[in-house]
Design a protein around this motif. Structure first.
Motif, PDB file in Angstrom:
ATOM      1  N   PRO A 248      -3.966   5.057  -0.627  1.00 20.48           N
ATOM      2  CA  PRO A 248      -3.063   4.284   0.245  1.00 20.48           C
ATOM      3  C   PRO A 248      -2.593   5.085   1.458  1.00 20.48           C
ATOM      4  O   PRO A 248      -2.352   4.513   2.524  1.00 20.48           O
ATOM      5  CB  PRO A 248      -1.893   3.940  -0.679  1.00 20.48           C
ATOM      6  CG  PRO A 248      -2.473   3.967  -2.057  1.00 20.48           C
ATOM      7  CD  PRO A 248      -3.502   5.044  -2.032  1.00 20.48           C
ATOM      8  N   ALA A 249      -2.471   6.397   1.301  1.00 18.10           N
ATOM      9  CA  ALA A 249      -2.033   7.240   2.426  1.00 18.10           C
ATOM     10  C   ALA A 249      -3.055   7.207   3.559  1.00 18.10           C
ATOM     11  O   ALA A 249      -2.698   7.230   4.743  1.00 18.10           O
ATOM     12  CB  ALA A 249      -1.817   8.673   1.952  1.00 18.10           C
TER      13      ALA A 249
ATOM     14  N   GLU B 220      -2.686   3.805   5.272  1.00 15.03           N
ATOM     15  CA  GLU B 220      -1.471   3.777   6.080  1.00 15.03           C
ATOM     16  C   GLU B 220      -1.653   4.560   7.385  1.00 15.03           C
ATOM     17  O   GLU B 220      -1.177   4.137   8.451  1.00 15.03           O
ATOM     18  CB  GLU B 220      -0.297   4.347   5.292  1.00 15.03           C
ATOM     19  CG  GLU B 220       1.039   4.314   6.028  1.00 15.03           C
ATOM     20  CD  GLU B 220       1.439   2.929   6.499  1.00 15.03           C
ATOM     21  OE1 GLU B 220       2.125   2.848   7.545  1.00 15.03           O
ATOM     22  OE2 GLU B 220       1.065   1.930   5.845  1.00 15.03           O
ATOM     23  N   LYS B 221      -2.335   5.678   7.303  1.00 18.48           N
ATOM     24  CA  LYS B 221      -2.595   6.473   8.503  1.00 18.48           C
ATOM     25  C   LYS B 221      -3.431   5.675   9.496  1.00 18.48           C
ATOM     26  O   LYS B 221      -3.147   5.654  10.707  1.00 18.48           O
ATOM     27  CB  LYS B 221      -3.319   7.766   8.124  1.00 18.48           C
ATOM     28  CG  LYS B 221      -3.629   8.660   9.317  1.00 18.48           C
ATOM     29  CD  LYS B 221      -4.350   9.925   8.887  1.00 18.48           C
ATOM     30  CE  LYS B 221      -4.712  10.789  10.092  1.00 18.48           C
ATOM     31  NZ  LYS B 221      -5.446  12.015   9.682  1.00 18.48           N
TER      32      LYS B 221
ATOM     33  N   ARG C 169      -3.636   2.433   9.639  1.00 21.33           N
ATOM     34  CA  ARG C 169      -2.809   1.319  10.117  1.00 21.33           C
ATOM     35  C   ARG C 169      -1.904   1.769  11.267  1.00 21.33           C
ATOM     36  O   ARG C 169      -1.743   1.052  12.261  1.00 21.33           O
ATOM     37  CB  ARG C 169      -1.969   0.767   8.959  1.00 21.33           C
ATOM     38  CG  ARG C 169      -1.192  -0.506   9.308  1.00 21.33           C
ATOM     39  CD  ARG C 169      -0.352  -0.969   8.123  1.00 21.33           C
ATOM     40  NE  ARG C 169      -1.160  -1.309   6.977  1.00 21.33           N
ATOM     41  CZ  ARG C 169      -1.763  -2.496   6.816  1.00 21.33           C
ATOM     42  NH1 ARG C 169      -1.626  -3.438   7.746  1.00 21.33           N
ATOM     43  NH2 ARG C 169      -2.480  -2.737   5.743  1.00 21.33           N
ATOM     44  N   GLN C 170      -1.311   2.955  11.148  1.00 25.91           N
ATOM     45  CA  GLN C 170      -0.444   3.479  12.206  1.00 25.91           C
ATOM     46  C   GLN C 170      -1.223   3.721  13.498  1.00 25.91           C
ATOM     47  O   GLN C 170      -0.740   3.422  14.595  1.00 25.91           O
ATOM     48  CB  GLN C 170       0.211   4.774  11.740  1.00 25.91           C
ATOM     49  CG  GLN C 170       1.257   4.579  10.655  1.00 25.91           C
ATOM     50  CD  GLN C 170       1.821   5.892  10.139  1.00 25.91           C
ATOM     51  OE1 GLN C 170       1.495   6.958  10.648  1.00 25.91           O
ATOM     52  NE2 GLN C 170       2.674   5.822   9.120  1.00 25.91           N
TER      53      GLN C 170
ATOM     54  N   SER D  96      -2.043   0.339  14.988  1.00 24.20           N
ATOM     55  CA  SER D  96      -0.825  -0.278  15.539  1.00 24.20           C
ATOM     56  C   SER D  96      -0.505   0.315  16.912  1.00 24.20           C
ATOM     57  O   SER D  96      -0.181  -0.420  17.859  1.00 24.20           O
ATOM     58  CB  SER D  96       0.358  -0.057  14.597  1.00 24.20           C
ATOM     59  OG  SER D  96       0.170  -0.728  13.375  1.00 24.20           O
TER      60      SER D  96
END
Length: 309
Positions: free
Chosen positions: A209-210, A213-214, A216-217, A220
């Protein structure tokens, strides 16, 4: 005492050492063949220690399978020339076969006995260093197994059966016909060799998940620069995440032999045709020298240094 040419020849065939070294060994040990072998081994171990600091980024990946179990190993050498050596190839094949009896732990494999030598894998490699004259290392090992099904394999740039530059294992859990399952597994293994799923995940939930998330950031931040409304940015990010999954997850990738199908769709079709559920449990992709920083020598600088320029 006088050492005959036939004695030197016999010792050379036993050890693979150079002719002058063999003659010296026999002379030092008064013609005693076994003592000469030990003398050469000690001398060879000394040579091997000096070679151990040299970068070994070439070599071979070896694969061995036995029905529901498969192993892949990486044994490195300094040059690709050694990878074409029959003795080195036989060594790597032997190591891969022994790996089938282990759990994939490199230390355990190194301590296991190699049938062809009667010595541990590590000691056998050390002896080969003395004989062949290059640094060699057992670097990696992995083992996959299933309860019911097959572990299929594929070797790319194959130089001999089960030996090459890229080795892939794919573990398929299924009660389906084993020969047909093995054929499917080989196709998937060829896909993995061509389209490296990194990180090595079969399905999306296996990705850390990390890492997601990275990504995704990053997506974004890129999408926000467009100046579009937040709702649009959110959709853009989710689209990029889906694309990310397609790139790094095996089941979501387009199958290399038929890009109109995903690997997931390929497996589903095979399960329907064979009349049994099929699950890809795991896969391993091993590339020779992967991640090793190779030394780049500046020959002109070396010559200048030697000359004191």
């Amino acid at each position: 005492m006088t050492i005959s040419a036939s004695q030197v020849k016999e010792l050379r065939e036993k050890t693979g050492a150079g002719m002058m070294d063999c003659k010296a060994a026999l002379t030092e040990n008064n013609g005693d063949m076994e003592a000469a072998v030990d003398w050469l081994r000690k001398k060879g171990l000394s040579k091997a220690a000096k070679k151990s600091g040299r970068t070994a980024a070439e070599g071979l990946v070896g694969v061995a399978t036995d029905g529901t179990r498969g192993a892949v190993v990486e044994v490195n050498s300094e040059t690709d020339f050694v990878a074409r050596n029959d003795g080195f190839q036989a060594l790597v094949k032997g190591v891969a076969a022994v790996a089938l009896t282990t759990d994939g732990d490199v230390a355990a494999l190194g301590a296991a006995t190699l049938a062809s030598t009667g010595k541990s894998v590590v000691d056998s490699i050390t002896d080969a260093v003395a004989t062949i004259g290059e640094n060699m290392q057992l670097r990696r090992s992995a083992v996959l197994s299933v309860g019911d099904g097959v572990v299929a394999s594929y070797v790319h740039n194959q130089v001999s059966d089960g030996l090459g530059k890229i080795g892939v294992l794919v573990a398929l859990e299924s009660a389906a016909d084993k020969a047909k399952l093995a054929a499917l597994g080989k196709q998937i293994a060829m896909h993995v060799a061509a389209h490296d799923p990194t990180p090595a995940a079969v399905r999306t939930e296996e990705i850390d998940p990390a890492i997601v998330e990275k990504e995704r950031q990053i997506f974004s931040a890129q999408a926000l620069e467009s100046g579009k409304p937040a709702a649009v940015v959110e959709k853009m990010v989710e689209g990029r995440i889906r694309k990310f999954y397609e790139e790094v997850t095996l089941l979501k990738q387009n199958f290399v032999m038929n890009p109109e199908l995903t690997v997931e769709a390929l497996v589903a079709q095979a399960a329907k045709d064979l009349g049994a559920a099929i699950t890809i449990k795991a896969f391993v992709r091993m590339v020779i020298g992967e991640g090793i920083e190779k030394e780049v020598s500046d020959f002109a600088a070396e010559v200048a240094a030697q000359a004191g320029v």
